[in-house]
Design an enzyme around this catalytic site. Structure first.
Site, short mmCIF file in Angstrom:
data_model
loop_
_atom_site.label_atom_id
_atom_site.label_comp_id
_atom_site.label_asym_id
_atom_site.label_seq_id
_atom_site.Cartn_x
_atom_site.Cartn_y
_atom_site.Cartn_z
N GLY A 2 0.77 -1.24 0.00
CA GLY A 2 0.00 0.00 0.00
C GLY A 2 0.80 1.29 0.00
O GLY A 2 0.39 2.28 -0.60
N GLU A 26 3.98 4.18 5.97
CA GLU A 26 2.73 3.42 5.88
C GLU A 26 1.73 4.17 4.99
O GLU A 26 1.80 5.40 4.90
CB GLU A 26 2.12 3.27 7.28
CG GLU A 26 2.39 1.94 7.95
CD GLU A 26 1.50 0.81 7.43
OE1 GLU A 26 1.04 0.88 6.27
OE2 GLU A 26 1.28 -0.14 8.18
N ASP A 27 0.79 3.45 4.40
CA ASP A 27 -0.28 4.10 3.66
C ASP A 27 -1.35 4.64 4.60
O ASP A 27 -1.77 5.77 4.51
CB ASP A 27 -0.90 3.14 2.62
CG ASP A 27 -1.32 1.79 3.22
OD1 ASP A 27 -1.09 1.54 4.43
OD2 ASP A 27 -1.89 0.98 2.46
N ASP A 81 -5.74 -0.43 -1.73
CA ASP A 81 -6.51 -1.38 -2.56
C ASP A 81 -7.81 -1.83 -1.93
O ASP A 81 -8.01 -1.72 -0.72
CB ASP A 81 -5.67 -2.63 -2.80
CG ASP A 81 -5.63 -3.54 -1.56
OD1 ASP A 81 -5.24 -3.04 -0.48
OD2 ASP A 81 -6.02 -4.71 -1.67
N ASP A 141 -5.02 2.24 10.73
CA ASP A 141 -6.44 1.98 10.96
C ASP A 141 -6.60 1.51 12.41
O ASP A 141 -6.71 2.34 13.32
CB ASP A 141 -6.85 0.92 9.92
CG ASP A 141 -8.32 0.59 9.92
OD1 ASP A 141 -9.10 1.37 10.49
OD2 ASP A 141 -8.70 -0.45 9.36
N LYS A 158 -6.94 6.83 10.45
CA LYS A 158 -8.35 6.64 10.83
C LYS A 158 -8.40 6.42 12.33
O LYS A 158 -8.55 5.28 12.80
CB LYS A 158 -8.88 5.37 10.15
CG LYS A 158 -9.51 5.57 8.79
CD LYS A 158 -10.35 4.35 8.41
CE LYS A 158 -9.70 3.54 7.34
NZ LYS A 158 -10.53 2.42 6.84
N PHE A 214 -13.76 3.28 4.10
CA PHE A 214 -12.80 2.42 3.42
C PHE A 214 -12.39 3.12 2.13
O PHE A 214 -13.21 3.37 1.25
CB PHE A 214 -13.38 1.03 3.14
CG PHE A 214 -12.29 0.08 2.75
CD1 PHE A 214 -11.51 -0.54 3.73
CD2 PHE A 214 -12.00 -0.17 1.42
CE1 PHE A 214 -10.48 -1.39 3.38
CE2 PHE A 214 -10.96 -1.03 1.06
CZ PHE A 214 -10.20 -1.64 2.04
N VAL A 215 -11.12 3.46 2.03
CA VAL A 215 -10.63 4.24 0.90
C VAL A 215 -9.75 3.38 -0.02
O VAL A 215 -9.12 2.42 0.43
CB VAL A 215 -9.85 5.49 1.36
CG1 VAL A 215 -10.77 6.49 2.03
CG2 VAL A 215 -8.71 5.11 2.32
N ARG A 238 -5.19 0.30 -6.72
CA ARG A 238 -3.98 0.94 -6.21
C ARG A 238 -3.46 2.00 -7.17
O ARG A 238 -2.77 2.94 -6.77
CB ARG A 238 -2.86 -0.11 -6.01
CG ARG A 238 -3.15 -1.12 -4.91
CD ARG A 238 -1.88 -1.88 -4.60
NE ARG A 238 -2.11 -3.11 -3.86
CZ ARG A 238 -2.19 -3.19 -2.53
NH1 ARG A 238 -2.11 -2.09 -1.80
NH2 ARG A 238 -2.37 -4.35 -1.94
#
Ligand code: IMP
Length: 174
Positions: A44, A99-100, A159, A103, A131, A152-153, A165
């Site tokens: 990600g 990190e992407d 992805d 969560d 988040k 949820f993105v 992606r």
């Protein structure tokens, strides 16, 4: 081939680019005169890291790590699996985990704990998205792009079931 999701843009590419450039300037200033080891969390964070690293003016080495806390579902299992380790040694180096999205925080927490045992000179984290409403461990990224709601993105590296992606914007389902 799966039925495509109907998506709308949440964070447009121009806004992402401006924020990533600002993060790069901040990190460059904070690490001036030091060498950085960027630990990019696959898959990600690959797109974010590719853009971020080109805004870094300090000496930088890139390495990649892969862990998995998700199957194909959109909620976490709480289990972190190691899929690919670093090739670089961490000992004595200034490490920045890229990190992407944070969560539940389980992945980042696992990575910080794991890399800390390898005796880095310093260890911090950088995430494009956060988040905080879904956190299960008390953890805050040191560098943060955007805080988002419990959505949820996909896109810009993120992805759904390995798709989307490649989208240039960060998107959500309509
Ligand atoms: P955490 O361990 O729950 O913090 O989850 C971190 C990982 O879950 C991220 O690196 C992503 O790969 C994935 N993830 C969490 N939220 C999303 C999302 O909204 N879209 C896509 N992937 C997500």
């Amino acid at each position: 081939m799966e039925e495509p999701l109907s998506l709308r843009v949440l964070i447009p590419r121009e806004e992402i680019a401006a924020r990533v450039a600002a993060m790069g300037r901040q990190i460059s200033a904070d690490y001036a005169g030091k060498e950085l080891l960027l630990v990019v969390v696959l898959r990600g964070a690959a797109v974010f890291a590719a853009d971020l690293c080109r805004h870094l003016t300090t000496q930088t080495v890139l390495d990649f790590i892969s862990v998995s806390s998700y199957g194909s579902a959109t909620s976490t299992s709480g289990v972190v699996r190691f899929l690919k380790d670093l090739e670089e040694s961490v000992e004595g180096r200034h490490v920045l985990i890229v990190e992407d999205i944070v969560d539940t925080g389980l992945t980042l927490n696992y990575l910080l704990e794991n890399l800390r045992t390898r005796k880095p000179a310093s260890l911090v984290s950088c995430t494009l998205l956060d988040k905080p409403s879904r956190r299960r461990v008390d953890i805050q990224p040191d560098y943060l792009g955007f805080t988002i709601d419990d959505l949820f993105v996909v896109g810009y590296g993120l992805d759904f079931d390995q798709y989307y992606r490649n989208l240039p914007d960060i998107c959500v389902q309509r």
